[in-house]
Design a protein around this motif. Structure first.
Motif, PDB file in Angstrom:
ATOM      1  N   ILE A  79       0.832  -1.203   0.000  1.00  0.00           N
ATOM      2  CA  ILE A  79       0.000   0.000   0.000  1.00  0.00           C
ATOM      3  C   ILE A  79       0.866   1.252   0.000  1.00  0.00           C
ATOM      4  O   ILE A  79       0.592   2.233  -0.712  1.00  0.00           O
ATOM      5  N   LYS A  80       1.946   1.243   0.805  1.00  0.00           N
ATOM      6  CA  LYS A  80       2.839   2.403   0.851  1.00  0.00           C
ATOM      7  C   LYS A  80       3.509   2.630  -0.504  1.00  0.00           C
ATOM      8  O   LYS A  80       3.565   3.760  -1.013  1.00  0.00           O
ATOM      9  N   GLU A  81       4.009   1.539  -1.097  1.00  0.00           N
ATOM     10  CA  GLU A  81       4.663   1.677  -2.403  1.00  0.00           C
ATOM     11  C   GLU A  81       3.650   2.091  -3.478  1.00  0.00           C
ATOM     12  O   GLU A  81       3.985   2.823  -4.412  1.00  0.00           O
ATOM     13  N   TYR A  82       2.394   1.599  -3.323  1.00  0.00           N
ATOM     14  CA  TYR A  82       1.337   2.003  -4.258  1.00  0.00           C
ATOM     15  C   TYR A  82       1.108   3.509  -4.192  1.00  0.00           C
ATOM     16  O   TYR A  82       1.030   4.190  -5.229  1.00  0.00           O
ATOM     17  N   ASN A  83       1.000   4.034  -2.973  1.00  0.00           N
ATOM     18  CA  ASN A  83       0.766   5.468  -2.815  1.00  0.00           C
ATOM     19  C   ASN A  83       1.905   6.286  -3.403  1.00  0.00           C
ATOM     20  O   ASN A  83       1.685   7.306  -4.063  1.00  0.00           O
ATOM     21  N   THR A  84       3.122   5.811  -3.171  1.00  0.00           N
ATOM     22  CA  THR A  84       4.286   6.520  -3.713  1.00  0.00           C
ATOM     23  C   THR A  84       4.257   6.510  -5.241  1.00  0.00           C
ATOM     24  O   THR A  84       4.455   7.544  -5.899  1.00  0.00           O
ATOM     25  N   ALA A  85       3.982   5.317  -5.823  1.00  0.00           N
ATOM     26  CA  ALA A  85       3.966   5.195  -7.285  1.00  0.00           C
ATOM     27  C   ALA A  85       2.823   6.009  -7.887  1.00  0.00           C
ATOM     28  O   ALA A  85       2.962   6.602  -8.963  1.00  0.00           O
ATOM     29  N   LEU A  86       1.681   6.054  -7.187  1.00  0.00           N
ATOM     30  CA  LEU A  86       0.544   6.797  -7.712  1.00  0.00           C
ATOM     31  C   LEU A  86       0.836   8.296  -7.755  1.00  0.00           C
ATOM     32  O   LEU A  86       0.486   8.986  -8.717  1.00  0.00           O
ATOM     33  N   LEU A  87       1.515   8.785  -6.725  1.00  0.00           N
ATOM     34  CA  LEU A  87       1.890  10.191  -6.713  1.00  0.00           C
ATOM     35  C   LEU A  87       2.849  10.524  -7.844  1.00  0.00           C
ATOM     36  O   LEU A  87       2.815  11.617  -8.416  1.00  0.00           O
ATOM     37  N   GLU A  88       3.718   9.561  -8.157  1.00  0.00           N
ATOM     38  CA  GLU A  88       4.690   9.766  -9.236  1.00  0.00           C
ATOM     39  C   GLU A  88       4.109   9.413 -10.607  1.00  0.00           C
ATOM     40  O   GLU A  88       4.820   9.456 -11.612  1.00  0.00           O
ATOM     41  N   LYS A  89       2.810   9.013 -10.624  1.00  0.00           N
ATOM     42  CA  LYS A  89       2.121   8.613 -11.855  1.00  0.00           C
ATOM     43  C   LYS A  89       2.778   7.421 -12.550  1.00  0.00           C
ATOM     44  O   LYS A  89       2.758   7.299 -13.762  1.00  0.00           O
ATOM     45  N   VAL A  92       1.704   1.592 -13.720  1.00  0.00           N
ATOM     46  CA  VAL A  92       1.921   0.138 -13.804  1.00  0.00           C
ATOM     47  C   VAL A  92       2.422  -0.388 -12.481  1.00  0.00           C
ATOM     48  O   VAL A  92       1.944  -1.403 -11.946  1.00  0.00           O
ATOM     49  N   VAL A  93       3.427   0.318 -11.877  1.00  0.00           N
ATOM     50  CA  VAL A  93       3.961  -0.089 -10.570  1.00  0.00           C
ATOM     51  C   VAL A  93       2.864  -0.015  -9.517  1.00  0.00           C
ATOM     52  O   VAL A  93       2.707  -0.918  -8.688  1.00  0.00           O
ATOM     53  N   ALA A  94       2.097   1.057  -9.537  1.00  0.00           N
ATOM     54  CA  ALA A  94       1.019   1.211  -8.563  1.00  0.00           C
ATOM     55  C   ALA A  94       0.009   0.081  -8.689  1.00  0.00           C
ATOM     56  O   ALA A  94      -0.448  -0.482  -7.684  1.00  0.00           O
ATOM     57  N   ALA A  95      -0.360  -0.252  -9.898  1.00  0.00           N
ATOM     58  CA  ALA A  95      -1.315  -1.341 -10.106  1.00  0.00           C
ATOM     59  C   ALA A  95      -0.751  -2.668  -9.635  1.00  0.00           C
ATOM     60  O   ALA A  95      -1.455  -3.484  -9.029  1.00  0.00           O
ATOM     61  N   GLN A  96       0.547  -2.900  -9.893  1.00  0.00           N
ATOM     62  CA  GLN A  96       1.176  -4.140  -9.440  1.00  0.00           C
ATOM     63  C   GLN A  96       1.196  -4.232  -7.922  1.00  0.00           C
ATOM     64  O   GLN A  96       0.979  -5.306  -7.345  1.00  0.00           O
ATOM     65  N   GLN A  97       1.456  -3.110  -7.245  1.00  0.00           N
ATOM     66  CA  GLN A  97       1.465  -3.110  -5.790  1.00  0.00           C
ATOM     67  C   GLN A  97       0.063  -3.369  -5.244  1.00  0.00           C
ATOM     68  O   GLN A  97      -0.098  -4.068  -4.239  1.00  0.00           O
ATOM     69  N   THR A 130      -8.289   0.818  -4.792  1.00  0.00           N
ATOM     70  CA  THR A 130      -8.487   0.319  -6.162  1.00  0.00           C
ATOM     71  C   THR A 130      -9.378   1.270  -6.959  1.00  0.00           C
ATOM     72  O   THR A 130      -9.083   1.609  -8.113  1.00  0.00           O
ATOM     73  N   GLN A 131     -10.464   1.703  -6.347  1.00  0.00           N
ATOM     74  CA  GLN A 131     -11.348   2.638  -7.039  1.00  0.00           C
ATOM     75  C   GLN A 131     -10.657   3.975  -7.300  1.00  0.00           C
ATOM     76  O   GLN A 131     -10.858   4.597  -8.347  1.00  0.00           O
ATOM     77  N   ASN A 132      -9.813   4.384  -6.359  1.00  0.00           N
ATOM     78  CA  ASN A 132      -9.039   5.610  -6.550  1.00  0.00           C
ATOM     79  C   ASN A 132      -8.098   5.483  -7.742  1.00  0.00           C
ATOM     80  O   ASN A 132      -7.973   6.391  -8.578  1.00  0.00           O
ATOM     81  N   MET A 133      -7.478   4.304  -7.810  1.00  0.00           N
ATOM     82  CA  MET A 133      -6.568   4.030  -8.927  1.00  0.00           C
ATOM     83  C   MET A 133      -7.334   4.036 -10.263  1.00  0.00           C
ATOM     84  O   MET A 133      -6.893   4.625 -11.261  1.00  0.00           O
ATOM     85  N   LEU A 134      -8.491   3.380 -10.260  1.00  0.00           N
ATOM     86  CA  LEU A 134      -9.281   3.326 -11.498  1.00  0.00           C
ATOM     87  C   LEU A 134      -9.775   4.706 -11.894  1.00  0.00           C
ATOM     88  O   LEU A 134      -9.867   5.019 -13.090  1.00  0.00           O
ATOM     89  N   TYR A 135     -10.070   5.544 -10.907  1.00  0.00           N
ATOM     90  CA  TYR A 135     -10.495   6.901 -11.216  1.00  0.00           C
ATOM     91  C   TYR A 135      -9.384   7.672 -11.926  1.00  0.00           C
ATOM     92  O   TYR A 135      -9.619   8.346 -12.939  1.00  0.00           O
ATOM     93  N   HIS A 136      -8.167   7.578 -11.382  1.00  0.00           N
ATOM     94  CA  HIS A 136      -7.038   8.266 -12.001  1.00  0.00           C
ATOM     95  C   HIS A 136      -6.770   7.729 -13.403  1.00  0.00           C
ATOM     96  O   HIS A 136      -6.499   8.497 -14.341  1.00  0.00           O
ATOM     97  N   LEU A 137      -6.840   6.399 -13.544  1.00  0.00           N
ATOM     98  CA  LEU A 137      -6.617   5.814 -14.871  1.00  0.00           C
ATOM     99  C   LEU A 137      -7.706   6.245 -15.849  1.00  0.00           C
ATOM    100  O   LEU A 137      -7.437   6.501 -17.033  1.00  0.00           O
ATOM    101  N   GLY A 138      -8.960   6.323 -15.349  1.00  0.00           N
ATOM    102  CA  GLY A 138     -10.039   6.771 -16.211  1.00  0.00           C
ATOM    103  C   GLY A 138      -9.839   8.196 -16.686  1.00  0.00           C
ATOM    104  O   GLY A 138     -10.103   8.528 -17.849  1.00  0.00           O
ATOM    105  N   GLU A 139      -9.353   9.042 -15.772  1.00  0.00           N
ATOM    106  CA  GLU A 139      -9.062  10.421 -16.157  1.00  0.00           C
ATOM    107  C   GLU A 139      -8.005  10.466 -17.253  1.00  0.00           C
ATOM    108  O   GLU A 139      -8.117  11.220 -18.233  1.00  0.00           O
ATOM    109  N   GLU A 140      -6.972   9.662 -17.086  1.00  0.00           N
ATOM    110  CA  GLU A 140      -5.905   9.644 -18.085  1.00  0.00           C
ATOM    111  C   GLU A 140      -6.414   9.077 -19.422  1.00  0.00           C
ATOM    112  O   GLU A 140      -6.050   9.565 -20.496  1.00  0.00           O
TER     113      GLU A 140
END
Length: 738
Positions: A79-89, A92-97, A130-140
């Motif tokens: 979860i920590k690595e996911y948050n870090t990767a998500l901030l850095e956009k 793929v890494v965020a999704a894997q975490q 997960t929903q947060n991640m999908l929201y960001h991906l949907g925006e992109e």
């Protein structure tokens, strides 16, 4: 001796006694040892086993706790690595975490008998992230592929389609880190989260509905690709519409252009799934999208493009090779872009099977055209004469072998039949259809049959067979459709019944020789006697006759109904009765004259005369029967009956007008006795009504006179009794009628 034996035995006994005492001592020691083991060692062993079991269970609990703590640590780390990767956009890494966290949580939830309240909170947290991640991906994703669609929900018109656009975001490689994540990162992240199929399916449906299908359906649409610095725009432009159906080659080029742009800027992204010690083949987005839309796209191409491109004439089949080649190149291009995989698809199979499709389409077109002719108006007619013939195209000459054989046969027949030259010959019109009128639609129907059979002579064997049986189906369809579709008119309108009769006879006339004319021009499979239409001839003749005879029965019924109002022709001295009878006669004559005009120049002359003769005969027979049945006829009655009969004799022949030219009808009016069976009977009745007893006896002439030829003795006697009073002269006359 005894002492000696005793002395020898004594040592053995002593040694045996010593052994017994030693054994007893050992047995005592064993009992002591057993008692010690049972009392002390066994107790210590049980204690040791209990301690070992307790230690083992404690070890298992500790190991489980350790593994759970490890999984919790892995979840927390993921979860920590996911948050870090998500901030850095780094999507793929965020999704894997996230997937690692999900895997850890599933492992924790699978531990039976070891439940933690924290697991529910962890599950909620994972869902939220997960929903947060999908929201960001949907925006992109919305930035990468932007649809600009018209307000209406359905692209139902060309004007609506023209407003559809697709904007694909493109980022130069040097600015990727600054501008945002590349296409690959977003789409691969969707793939890791298992949402890629949903996104691609939605994208594919929009692509089909607003771009690909309109390009197939509207020939005037052309795709326009506009490349800018950071975006590629797909839109439409409209050209002058082509009156003909769009060529498949043009449609394939347009579809290929769209897919090439998508492949270049959006879909050329490999989806790598790394598994330890395994190397899986790369799957691209193009392949995934192709799997989703290809079946629907190929069906649309077949139904709206290839079907319309099937030739309608066998002479154009050779030109279809270009379409087959274009289809092969189209599929090859799609395979190179990985939109397609595997062997030949249904699209190419359809294009290659053009001969079968041509035959099916030709047969379908023939049946549709035939049915349209059958449901058209019957009363639009053309005149058929002995010189008339179907506009039959010139058939190809027979082969040289056939020609030589025919020459030999002709020469042989000439040598053998030279003596027949002086014999009388049949007229060239002997087997011709008599002059009449038929529906113009039936003439066109027969021409369609001839043209279709001619087409069959230049087609492949399979196509030839299909076309031949399509022609048979035309006539079978006529047999079933026309009497049903036009049933009401055929029953009500005498002229249409006559035209239908002629139509059936016309078709039957051609069916006699239709198969023979084409027999040796069709495929060899049909040359062994199956290429015939003769079996359908009796059915068509029966169909025409039944329809016309039904109309004749209707007309007979109307004649008898009118004559029924004549009050049995009795008491003609009563003015009212006479007027009723006269009116009935006039109505019958009017009906016959009207029929004569309606059927004039429609029915063949011989059929016309027989029909009119039959109807007139019905009227005369009814009048004769009614008058002959009278029991009392006064002199005034006789005069008035004679007057009514004279009206029938004078005006009856005038209903025979088979031809429009009046002067040509006199011949048939003079031949009335030929077509009206009771004509002479009727005239003899008129003679009786005006004759005296002697004249009647003279007409009888001992059963050899003209009166005897038309009436029976009983009928003549009945008329004499009705006409004359009971006198000796009447009795003498009656005596001579025998």
């Amino acid at each position: 001796m005894i002492n000696k034996k005793y002395n020898e035995f004594l040592p053995s006994m002593q040694s045996a006694e010593e052994l017994v005492s030693q054994v007893d001592g050992l047995s005592s020691n064993i009992d002591l040892l057993r008692a010690g083991i049972e009392n002390e060692v066994q107790r210590d062993l049980n204690v040791a086993v209990a301690e070992f079991t307790e230690l083992k269970q404690q070890l298992e609990r500790d190991t489980l706790v350790l593994s759970i703590l490890k999984k919790l640590q892995e979840f927390d780390t993921a979860i920590k690595e996911y948050n870090t990767a998500l901030l850095e956009k780094k999507y793929v890494v965020a999704a894997q975490q996230l997937e690692k966290a999900r895997s850890s949580l599933k492992m924790l939830e699978s531990r039976k008998g070891f439940e933690l309240k924290i697991l529910k909170a962890l599950g909620t947290e994972l869902t939220v992230q997960t929903q947060n991640m999908l929201y960001h991906l949907g925006e992109e994703w919305q930035k990468l592929a932007v649809w600009k669609l018209p307000p209406s929900k359905e692209s139902s018109s060309l004007e609506t389609v023209m407003h559809s656009e697709l904007h694909l975001c493109t980022v130069p490689s040097k600015e990727e880190e600054i501008a945002g994540p590349p296409v690959a990162s977003v789409l691969q992240a969707f793939a890791v989260l298992g949402e890629l199929h949903t996104k691609l399916k939605t994208f594919g449906q929009l692509l089909l509905k607003h771009i690909l299908k309109p390009l197939i359906s509207y020939s005037s649409l052309r795709p326009l690709v506009e490349e800018q610095s950071d975006v590629v725009i797909l839109r439409f432009k409209s050209e002058e519409p082509n009156l003909d159906n769009t060529s498949p080659v043009e449609v394939f080029d347009k579809i290929k252009l769209i897919l090439e742009v998508l492949h270049k800027y959006l879909l050329n992204v490999p989806l790598e799934e790394c598994v330890e010690d395994k190397k899986e083949s790369k799957v691209t987005l193009s392949e995934l999208l192709g799997d989703m839309i290809w079946e629907e796209l190929s069906d649309c191409l077949i139904q709206n493009c290839l079907v319309n491109s099937i030739p309608t004439n066998s002479s154009k089949l050779e030109q279809y090779v270009e379409v087959i080649k274009s289809t092969e190149e189209f599929e090859k291009a799609l395979k190179n872009m990985q939109f397609l995989k595997g062997d030949t698809t249904d699209l190419l199979k359809y294009a290659r099977n053009v001969n079968s499709h041509f035959a099916n389409k030709k047969c379908q077109d023939v049946i549709v055209a035939a049915r349209k002719l059958m449901t058209s108006e019957i009363h639009n007619t053309v005149k058929i004469t002995s010189d008339s013939s179907v506009a039959l195209p010139r058939l190809p000459d027979p082969g040289a072998g056939d020609d030589l054989k025919m020459q030999k046969t002709a020469k042989l027949l000439h040598n053998e039949m030279v003596n027949l030259e002086n014999e009388s010959k049949l007229s060239q019109y002997t087997f011709s259809l008599p002059t009449c009128r038929i529906s113009s639609s039936v003439e066109k129907l027969m021409e369609l049959a001839y043209q279709t059979l001619l087409e069959a002579t230049t087609s492949t064997d399979q196509c030839c067979i299909q076309l031949f049986y399509s022609v048979r189906n035309i006539f079978q369809l006529f047999y079933d459709v026309v009497p049903t579709y036009h049933k009401e008119n055929l029953q009500k309108l005498p002229q249409l019944a006559a035209i239908h009769h002629n139509n059936c006879m016309y078709i039957a006339h051609h069916l006699l020789t239709l198969g023979h004319q084409f027999r040796y021009r069709l495929t060899s499979i049909l040359c062994d006697g199956t290429a015939t239409f003769v079996d359908m001839v009796p059915g068509f003749r029966r169909l025409g006759m039944e329809c016309f005879l039904a109309q004749m029965r209707v007309q007979k019924g109307e004649i008898l109904e009118r004559l029924s109002s004549a009050r049995n022709f009795s008491n003609m001295d009563d003015e009212e009765n006479y007027c009723a009878a006269n009116k009935a006669i006039r109505q019958v004559l009017h009906q016959l004259k009207r029929l004569g005009k309606v059927w004039q120049d429609v029915l063949p002359v011989n059929v016309y005369c027989k029909a009119m003769g039959t109807l007139l005969n019905t009227a005369l027979t009814e009048i004769v029967t009614r008058i002959a049945a009278l029991e009392d006829i006064s002199a005034e009655d006789a005069d008035r009956l004679y007057s009514l009969c004279r009206t029938m004799v004078e005006e009856g022949p005038q209903v025979f007008t088979p031809l429009p030219e009046e002067d040509k009808n006199k011949k048939y009016q003079e031949e009335v006795p030929v077509y009206v069976q009771k004509w002479m009977t009727f005239k003899e009745l008129m003679i009786i009504l005006q004759a005296n007893l002697q004249e009647i006896v003279d007409q009888w002439a001992d059963g050899k006179g003209p009166l005897a030829a038309e009436f029976s003795p009983a009928e003549v006697k009945s008329l004499i009794r009705a006409l004359f009073q009971n006198t000796e002269r009447r009795a003498a006359a009656l005596a001579k009628i025998k």
